[in-house]
Write an enzyme that holds these catalytic residues in place. Structure first.
Site, PDB file in Angstrom:
ATOM      1  N   SER A 192       0.817  -1.209   0.000  1.00 53.51           N
ATOM      2  CA  SER A 192       0.000   0.000   0.000  1.00 53.51           C
ATOM      3  C   SER A 192       0.857   1.268   0.000  1.00 53.51           C
ATOM      4  O   SER A 192       1.537   1.549  -0.984  1.00 53.51           O
ATOM      5  CB  SER A 192      -0.945  -0.045   1.202  1.00 53.51           C
ATOM      6  OG  SER A 192      -1.962   0.912   1.090  1.00 53.51           O
ATOM      7  N   ASP A 241      10.273   6.141  -9.837  1.00 51.34           N
ATOM      8  CA  ASP A 241       9.889   6.902 -11.028  1.00 51.34           C
ATOM      9  C   ASP A 241      10.684   8.198 -11.161  1.00 51.34           C
ATOM     10  O   ASP A 241      11.080   8.580 -12.263  1.00 51.34           O
ATOM     11  CB  ASP A 241       8.392   7.225 -10.985  1.00 51.34           C
ATOM     12  CG  ASP A 241       7.528   6.014 -11.307  1.00 51.34           C
ATOM     13  OD1 ASP A 241       8.064   5.012 -11.821  1.00 51.34           O
ATOM     14  OD2 ASP A 241       6.311   6.062 -11.034  1.00 51.34           O
ATOM     15  N   LYS A 296      -0.694  -4.125  -3.449  1.00 53.98           N
ATOM     16  CA  LYS A 296      -1.955  -3.535  -2.993  1.00 53.98           C
ATOM     17  C   LYS A 296      -2.024  -2.099  -3.501  1.00 53.98           C
ATOM     18  O   LYS A 296      -1.474  -1.177  -2.911  1.00 53.98           O
ATOM     19  CB  LYS A 296      -2.070  -3.554  -1.475  1.00 53.98           C
ATOM     20  CG  LYS A 296      -3.366  -2.926  -0.957  1.00 53.98           C
ATOM     21  CD  LYS A 296      -3.380  -2.834   0.557  1.00 53.98           C
ATOM     22  CE  LYS A 296      -4.639  -2.129   1.056  1.00 53.98           C
ATOM     23  NZ  LYS A 296      -4.713  -0.711   0.626  1.00 53.98           N
TER      24      LYS A 296
END
Length: 758
Positions: free
Chosen positions: A533, A544, A558
């Site tokens: 999560s 990224d 998740k």
């Protein structure tokens, strides 16, 4: 420091002050868990998860009297109301926009039945046919009306079948059992048909009983060998009390166990039925919409706020005599510690609520005792305690709010030696993305992971570290707001995560602080399969933005966000209403975050989102414009080669890899032999392989190899006992878990040097 445990914890240990939350973390919390699992497959019988699961400990509610007297379970008014509330939320507010209609109702029923009897070994085919005919298309409609009659009717039948099972097993134990049979027990019954007759079912139960007797026989033989080794050399215990278990033979041990289970059935409360139905219904939508009855709700709140209400003790079954549960540790500043009346080692033999009769809890599982001890701040609980070789005494404690001071973000420095120089690498241990939002809303002092991280980064910056490892292993996630704040501490500015709601609207959380970065140096994020999560949001953003590399093993997957429903008539719930996406547009749902540089995974891959029931699908949305902050990807191949070489030479990684291989070899076993000698051979083979792996590690790390399996197991027992006496947040990391941090620090140094060489 809070260790990311691989250690051999005591499986039955229950925290009164530290609940796990009802949401299960897919974690290996035991040292040698993979091999323990492999040995369990080879030596133990099939364990019906619901049959042998401890009775759910619930708050003392209006159903308590019925539960303790064995009277029929019945729903309370509050439970009916919350069922209606939850049905409405599922019907109209879930991310999937999937109405709770007749079709979904059928799926809810199947999920409920499977959750009760996942091995299809208790209900008969006729039971299932009856339930489907009565409830398949109407269960959802009943829930919308707050009608729990179907759930309680099914639970009643389940209870009858469960009692039949235990009574049949007890009757069989009065007769001689053949432990040298030629047939086998099928342990893969999840998709097997239900038994069509009692005769067929009882034949399976009899096989199960033989399998358990074989398991206990082997276990007791090994315990006898351990005790003989301890008697020959008491120093092996390392000062710990390694008292042997009860000397009952396997038959009497099982009789005692089954009689206890029959007693537990009569203590089951209506909360268990409520949770069973609502969680089955929610699981039909996705794995992360969950309902928590009051006691479990307290655990859920503890995980998200690092604050709890209780008396401040941890308890566990007494070693060598599981009739008794004892106090293990006290929380500094908690009611038990402040009173001076509770000591580690005290047996808990009775519990009473203020003004109510004392309940004799000898023989009760720890989970049920926890349910009696927990309660709201300001309420009183009476404990009947017994010190070793002393008379029982009764004390009264007032429950209070307890802050988990040794939990939360921890920072430290590890040194890396290279080319005659010492490099300092900071380590940030993030246990969860916690936020006490209720305290903040009420204008009270509160803790949050981002504020604690800021303090830790200031500390590490003052120490002039050469790099930073952010350790997210085992971090289950938490507040979306907090992870967005956290990412902003490490990047200049820009979007940090994208969110899509159930209507398709996309928004982005942004860091718009004008380019401020609290930590600007090189960094690595360490993850594993239990990183979930919010942990995945953090790792994905760092990856990224090319702000740092991600190392470890692929995360849980998740990629959904839940709203917490804390205004329900009874308990609380989480409901999936959004999905989150990387700034690059891809979801972390199902796929997780794939590390740039892999480490050996200590987890069973079945534990991730990819193996869960009804997970939401992976998809993508448009990229949110952002500016990468570095160009680390070209370095990954050379860093991976260097890391792989170190891992192959590191005794800790070699050991973990071999243990994983041993476990994998036995993971897909579908049947168990019902011949005692054959099972002994299977267990012996696993033990030989495991001991060889352990001794190879010891030889390469300068330790003396264990002469035999018994000595090795005694050492593990002693270590577990010693560590159990230390609060979880203060236990030092074990060598095999610290190896992940050490390698992360080495990769970080490689990265720094590679950048300098350009």
């Amino acid at each position: 420091m809070k260790p990311k445990k691989i250690e051999q914890d005591l499986a039955s240990k229950a925290q009164v002050t530290q609940g796990s939350g009802a949401q299960v973390k897919a974690r290996f919390t035991t040292k040698l868990q993979t091999i323990v699992g492999a040995i369990a497959v080879a030596s133990a019988g099939l364990f019906f998860s619901q049959v042998y699961g401890e009775a759910t400990a619930s708050a003392v509610d209006k159903s308590s009297a019925a539960a303790t007297t064995g009277a029929p379970l019945a729903p309370t008014r509050e439970q009916s109301i919350v069922t209606r509330q939850m049905a409405m939320y599922m019907d109209t507010q879930h991310y999937l926009n999937m109405p709770l209609d007749a079709s979904v109702s059928q799926r809810v029923l199947e999920m409920y039945l499977d959750n009760l009897d996942g091995d299809h070994a208790l209900f008969l085919a006729s039971d299932i046919d009856e339930f489907r005919k009565k409830y398949a298309t109407t269960l959802g409609a009943s829930m919308k009306k707050g009608d729990l009659t179907p759930a309680f009717a099914i639970q009643k039948r389940f209870t009858e079948r469960l009692k039949d099972y235990y009574q049949y097993s007890l009757d069989q134990l009065d007769q001689p059992q053949n432990l040298k049979r030629t047939d086998s027990l099928n342990i893969d019954r999840e998709k097997a048909p239900y038994f069509s007759s009692s005769k067929e079912q009882r034949a399976f139960w009899q096989q199960q009983l033989v399998s358990e007797l074989i398991s206990l026989t082997i276990s007791q033989e090994e315990e006898t060998a351990k005790q003989a080794a301890l008697k020959a050399d008491p120093k092996l215990a390392a000062g710990q009390d390694l008292s042997p278990p009860s000397e009952l033979n396997p038959v009497d041990t099982l009789k005692k166990r089954f009689k206890r289970k029959l007693q537990q059935i009569d203590r089951i409360k209506s909360d268990r039925v409520l949770e069973g139905l609502l969680n089955a219904a929610l699981a039909t939508y996705d794995p992360h919409s969950l309902y928590f009855a009051p006691v479990e709700a307290m655990e859920m709140n503890r995980q998200t706020t690092l604050q709890l209400e209780g008396i401040g003790v941890s308890i566990r079954p007494e070693r060598g005599n599981d009739d008794y549960t004892r106090v293990e540790t006290l929380v500094d500043g908690g009611p038990a510690s402040k009173s001076g009346l509770v000591k580690p080692g005290d047996r808990i033999v009775g519990v009473a609520q203020d003004g109510q009769p004392m309940v004799d809890v000898v023989g009760w599982p720890s989970s049920e005792i926890v349910g009696l001890i927990r309660g709201k701040r300001g309420t009183k609980v009476l404990l009947k305690l017994q010190a070793k070789d002393a008379a029982a005494r009764t004390i009264t404690l007032t429950r209070d709010v307890i802050q988990e001071e040794d939990s939360g973000v921890q920072d430290r420095v590890v040194n890396v030696q290279r080319d005659g120089k010492t490099y300092k690498m900071g380590v940030l241990d993030i246990p969860s993305f916690y936020l006490n939002y209720k305290a903040r809303r009420d204008g009270k002092n509160y803790r949050s992971v981002s504020e604690d991280t800021q303090k830790a980064l200031i500390d590490l910056n003052s120490k002039k570290v050469d790099g930073l490892v952010v350790d997210l292993r085992g971090d289950p996630g938490g507040s979306l707001e907090e992870v967005a704040n956290m990412i902003g501490l490490f990047i200049k500015q820009g979007p940090v995560v994208q969110i899509r709601d159930r209507n398709g609207a996309i928004t982005a959380y942004r860091d718009d602080d004008g380019g401020a970065e609290l930590y600007k140096g090189p960094m690595i994020v360490l993850v594993n399969l239990a990183s979930a999560s919010a942990s995945e949001i953090f790792a994905a953003a760092i990856q990224d933005y090319d702000r740092g590399l991600v190392v470890g093993s692929t995360t849980t997957g998740k990629g959904t966000a839940q709203v917490q429903l804390d205004n329900l008539a009874y308990g609380l719930a989480t409901l999936t209403q959004r999905k989150f996406y990387r700034v690059s547009g891809g979801s972390t749902q199902n796929k997780g975050v794939v590390p740039d540089i892999p480490f050996v995974s200590i987890y069973d891959e079945d534990l991730g989102e990819r193996k869960a029931k009804n997970p939401l699908k992976w998809d993508t949305i448009p990229t949110a414009p952002f500016i990468p902050e570095d160009n680390l990807k070209p370095l990954v191949p050379q860093l991976t080669v260097a890391s792989k070489a170190r891992q192959e030479a590191d005794p800790q990684y070699v050991y973990l890899s071999k243990i994983k291989e041993i476990s994998k070899a036995h993971k897909d076993q579908k049947v168990l032999s019902l011949d005692l000698d054959a099972r002994r051979k299977e267990v012996d083979a696993i033990e030989v392989q495991t001991l060889a792996a352990e001794n190879e590690r010891r030889s390469k790390t300068g330790l003396v190899p264990y002469p035999n399996w018994q000595t090795y197991q005694i050492s593990l027992d002693a270590q577990a006992e010693a560590r159990a006496k230390i609060s979880e947040g203060k236990r030092p990391p074990l060598p095999e878990e610290e190896a992940f941090v050490t390698e992360s620090a080495n990769i970080l140094l490689d990265q720094v040097k590679a950048k300098q060489a350009k």
